[in-house]
Write a protein that holds these residues in place. Sequence first.
Motif, PDB file in Angstrom:
ATOM      1  N   ALA A 120       0.834  -1.206   0.000  1.00  0.00           N
ATOM      2  CA  ALA A 120       0.000   0.000   0.000  1.00  0.00           C
ATOM      3  C   ALA A 120       0.864   1.250   0.000  1.00  0.00           C
ATOM      4  O   ALA A 120       0.613   2.199  -0.754  1.00  0.00           O
ATOM      5  N   PHE A 121       1.912   1.248   0.834  1.00  0.00           N
ATOM      6  CA  PHE A 121       2.781   2.422   0.869  1.00  0.00           C
ATOM      7  C   PHE A 121       3.538   2.592  -0.438  1.00  0.00           C
ATOM      8  O   PHE A 121       3.738   3.719  -0.904  1.00  0.00           O
ATOM      9  N   ALA A 122       3.972   1.494  -1.047  1.00  0.00           N
ATOM     10  CA  ALA A 122       4.716   1.587  -2.305  1.00  0.00           C
ATOM     11  C   ALA A 122       3.869   2.258  -3.382  1.00  0.00           C
ATOM     12  O   ALA A 122       4.375   3.063  -4.168  1.00  0.00           O
ATOM     13  N   ILE A 123       2.577   1.954  -3.413  1.00  0.00           N
ATOM     14  CA  ILE A 123       1.701   2.588  -4.406  1.00  0.00           C
ATOM     15  C   ILE A 123       1.573   4.076  -4.114  1.00  0.00           C
ATOM     16  O   ILE A 123       1.643   4.916  -5.020  1.00  0.00           O
ATOM     17  N   PHE A 124       1.380   4.432  -2.833  1.00  0.00           N
ATOM     18  CA  PHE A 124       1.353   5.846  -2.467  1.00  0.00           C
ATOM     19  C   PHE A 124       2.630   6.545  -2.926  1.00  0.00           C
ATOM     20  O   PHE A 124       2.594   7.638  -3.514  1.00  0.00           O
ATOM     21  N   SER A 125       3.766   5.926  -2.637  1.00  0.00           N
ATOM     22  CA  SER A 125       5.052   6.548  -2.930  1.00  0.00           C
ATOM     23  C   SER A 125       5.276   6.700  -4.427  1.00  0.00           C
ATOM     24  O   SER A 125       5.682   7.764  -4.908  1.00  0.00           O
ATOM     25  N   VAL A 126       4.997   5.633  -5.186  1.00  0.00           N
ATOM     26  CA  VAL A 126       5.223   5.679  -6.630  1.00  0.00           C
ATOM     27  C   VAL A 126       4.333   6.735  -7.286  1.00  0.00           C
ATOM     28  O   VAL A 126       4.794   7.525  -8.123  1.00  0.00           O
ATOM     29  N   VAL A 127       3.055   6.769  -6.909  1.00  0.00           N
ATOM     30  CA  VAL A 127       2.149   7.758  -7.480  1.00  0.00           C
ATOM     31  C   VAL A 127       2.617   9.175  -7.163  1.00  0.00           C
ATOM     32  O   VAL A 127       2.628  10.065  -8.024  1.00  0.00           O
ATOM     33  N   THR A 128       3.019   9.389  -5.910  1.00  0.00           N
ATOM     34  CA  THR A 128       3.457  10.724  -5.486  1.00  0.00           C
ATOM     35  C   THR A 128       4.683  11.192  -6.254  1.00  0.00           C
ATOM     36  O   THR A 128       4.714  12.314  -6.785  1.00  0.00           O
ATOM     37  N   HIS A 129       5.697  10.347  -6.342  1.00  0.00           N
ATOM     38  CA  HIS A 129       6.962  10.784  -6.929  1.00  0.00           C
ATOM     39  C   HIS A 129       6.971  10.678  -8.448  1.00  0.00           C
ATOM     40  O   HIS A 129       7.742  11.387  -9.097  1.00  0.00           O
ATOM     41  N   TRP A 130       6.133   9.828  -9.013  1.00  0.00           N
ATOM     42  CA  TRP A 130       6.000   9.822 -10.475  1.00  0.00           C
ATOM     43  C   TRP A 130       5.367  11.130 -10.953  1.00  0.00           C
ATOM     44  O   TRP A 130       5.729  11.667 -11.994  1.00  0.00           O
ATOM     45  N   ASN A 131       4.415  11.646 -10.173  1.00  0.00           N
ATOM     46  CA  ASN A 131       3.706  12.868 -10.546  1.00  0.00           C
ATOM     47  C   ASN A 131       4.363  14.143 -10.025  1.00  0.00           C
ATOM     48  O   ASN A 131       3.882  15.236 -10.317  1.00  0.00           O
ATOM     49  N   ASP A 132       5.435  14.008  -9.251  1.00  0.00           N
ATOM     50  CA  ASP A 132       6.046  15.185  -8.634  1.00  0.00           C
ATOM     51  C   ASP A 132       6.706  16.070  -9.689  1.00  0.00           C
ATOM     52  O   ASP A 132       7.503  15.600 -10.502  1.00  0.00           O
ATOM     53  N   LEU A 133       6.370  17.327  -9.659  1.00  0.00           N
ATOM     54  CA  LEU A 133       6.984  18.299 -10.560  1.00  0.00           C
ATOM     55  C   LEU A 133       7.786  19.336  -9.791  1.00  0.00           C
ATOM     56  O   LEU A 133       8.768  19.877 -10.321  1.00  0.00           O
ATOM     57  N   TYR A 134       7.409  19.580  -8.535  1.00  0.00           N
ATOM     58  CA  TYR A 134       8.018  20.678  -7.783  1.00  0.00           C
ATOM     59  C   TYR A 134       9.520  20.466  -7.578  1.00  0.00           C
ATOM     60  O   TYR A 134      10.326  21.299  -8.018  1.00  0.00           O
ATOM     61  N   TRP A 135       9.918  19.371  -6.946  1.00  0.00           N
ATOM     62  CA  TRP A 135      11.340  19.185  -6.657  1.00  0.00           C
ATOM     63  C   TRP A 135      12.173  18.920  -7.914  1.00  0.00           C
ATOM     64  O   TRP A 135      13.252  19.500  -8.069  1.00  0.00           O
ATOM     65  N   PRO A 136      11.724  18.080  -8.851  1.00  0.00           N
ATOM     66  CA  PRO A 136      12.519  17.925 -10.081  1.00  0.00           C
ATOM     67  C   PRO A 136      12.732  19.231 -10.836  1.00  0.00           C
ATOM     68  O   PRO A 136      13.804  19.445 -11.423  1.00  0.00           O
ATOM     69  N   SER A 137      11.750  20.124 -10.839  1.00  0.00           N
ATOM     70  CA  SER A 137      11.930  21.397 -11.549  1.00  0.00           C
ATOM     71  C   SER A 137      12.963  22.287 -10.867  1.00  0.00           C
ATOM     72  O   SER A 137      13.480  23.216 -11.481  1.00  0.00           O
ATOM     73  N   ILE A 138      13.293  22.001  -9.607  1.00  0.00           N
ATOM     74  CA  ILE A 138      14.301  22.780  -8.886  1.00  0.00           C
ATOM     75  C   ILE A 138      15.705  22.256  -9.158  1.00  0.00           C
ATOM     76  O   ILE A 138      16.639  23.033  -9.376  1.00  0.00           O
ATOM     77  N   VAL A 139      15.872  20.932  -9.158  1.00  0.00           N
ATOM     78  CA  VAL A 139      17.223  20.367  -9.223  1.00  0.00           C
ATOM     79  C   VAL A 139      17.608  19.862 -10.612  1.00  0.00           C
ATOM     80  O   VAL A 139      18.777  19.524 -10.824  1.00  0.00           O
ATOM     81  N   ILE A 140      16.672  19.790 -11.538  1.00  0.00           N
ATOM     82  CA  ILE A 140      16.967  19.236 -12.869  1.00  0.00           C
ATOM     83  C   ILE A 140      16.699  20.292 -13.937  1.00  0.00           C
ATOM     84  O   ILE A 140      15.620  20.878 -13.993  1.00  0.00           O
ATOM     85  N   SER A 141      17.681  20.513 -14.787  1.00  0.00           N
ATOM     86  CA  SER A 141      17.505  21.429 -15.919  1.00  0.00           C
ATOM     87  C   SER A 141      17.883  20.782 -17.249  1.00  0.00           C
ATOM     88  O   SER A 141      17.832  21.438 -18.281  1.00  0.00           O
ATOM     89  N   LYS A 142      18.239  19.498 -17.234  1.00  0.00           N
ATOM     90  CA  LYS A 142      18.617  18.779 -18.439  1.00  0.00           C
ATOM     91  C   LYS A 142      17.493  17.833 -18.844  1.00  0.00           C
ATOM     92  O   LYS A 142      16.978  17.082 -18.019  1.00  0.00           O
TER      93      LYS A 142
END
Length: 281
Positions: free
Chosen positions: A201-223
């Motif tokens: 159950a937690f793995a599904i929560f985690s995967v959904v959250t971080h697959w859809n995450d835009l906030y942190w990747p847009s800060i640390v990734i520019s390539k």
Amino acid sequence: MSASPHTLTPVGRSLRLLVLGIGAAVMLFPYVWMIATSFKPQAEVFSSGLSLIPEHSSILANYGKALGRIPMGRVLLNGVVVCLAIVVFQIAFALPAAYALAKLRFRGRDLMFGLVILGLLIPIHAVSIPMFAAFRALGLINTLAGLVVPFTLSVFAVFLFRQFIKAMPDDLIHAGRMDGLSEGAIVRRIVLPNAWPAATAFAIFSVVTHWNDLYWPSIVISKTELATPPLGVLFFRAAEAGDDYGALMAATVIVTAPLVVFFLFAQKAFIEGITMTGLKG
């Protein structure tokens, strides 16, 4: 108390199915509209009609742009690697901590659990600036490690596993100790096999959250080659799609489809895990 499904009248069952059907249609409509838009040429996207079926199909053109103008395969692979690494580290760190909070007696245990609850209230947005400064100093900007490291410790995972482990019979733990197992071995050989529903159950929560995450990747990734799926769609729109919403929706369908398939295959385990962790305190 809510009525049992077997005690409902035919009219009651029909009304329940009707309400659930309407709710499902409302939730699914944006996704259906996104898929329909990905099939349409640009002229039909902005037409005044609301037809889901395109008059002139533009499937090959839209999906060809989405697959050809950014490295979509690499973007999806980045999402898989990042989400998998995060969930593995989260479970590896959270399970022993949850076991200690649930089954071991030591001074300050309740205070530590209170800090875990407090940690649930702190969003990443509140600490993103100091984390970015620290990651820049460590050379983790524009690296996949920079996407993984901030999320390796999950207070939500500790809370969820603690609720599950607390309900486990103490006799299992005592039997392991009598067999000479260390606390670490108890976690690996007794707690982990029994905690798979909660872990799933937690793995599904985690995967959904971080697959859809835009906030942190847009800060640390520019390539582009290091982008996760949502960031890849953002780069695609900025560099290629512009106002071409047919191609943009095609790219969005591509990055959301793996998540939908993953959840459909794991939904039974997800419901089981949520039920078992939610009813036991």
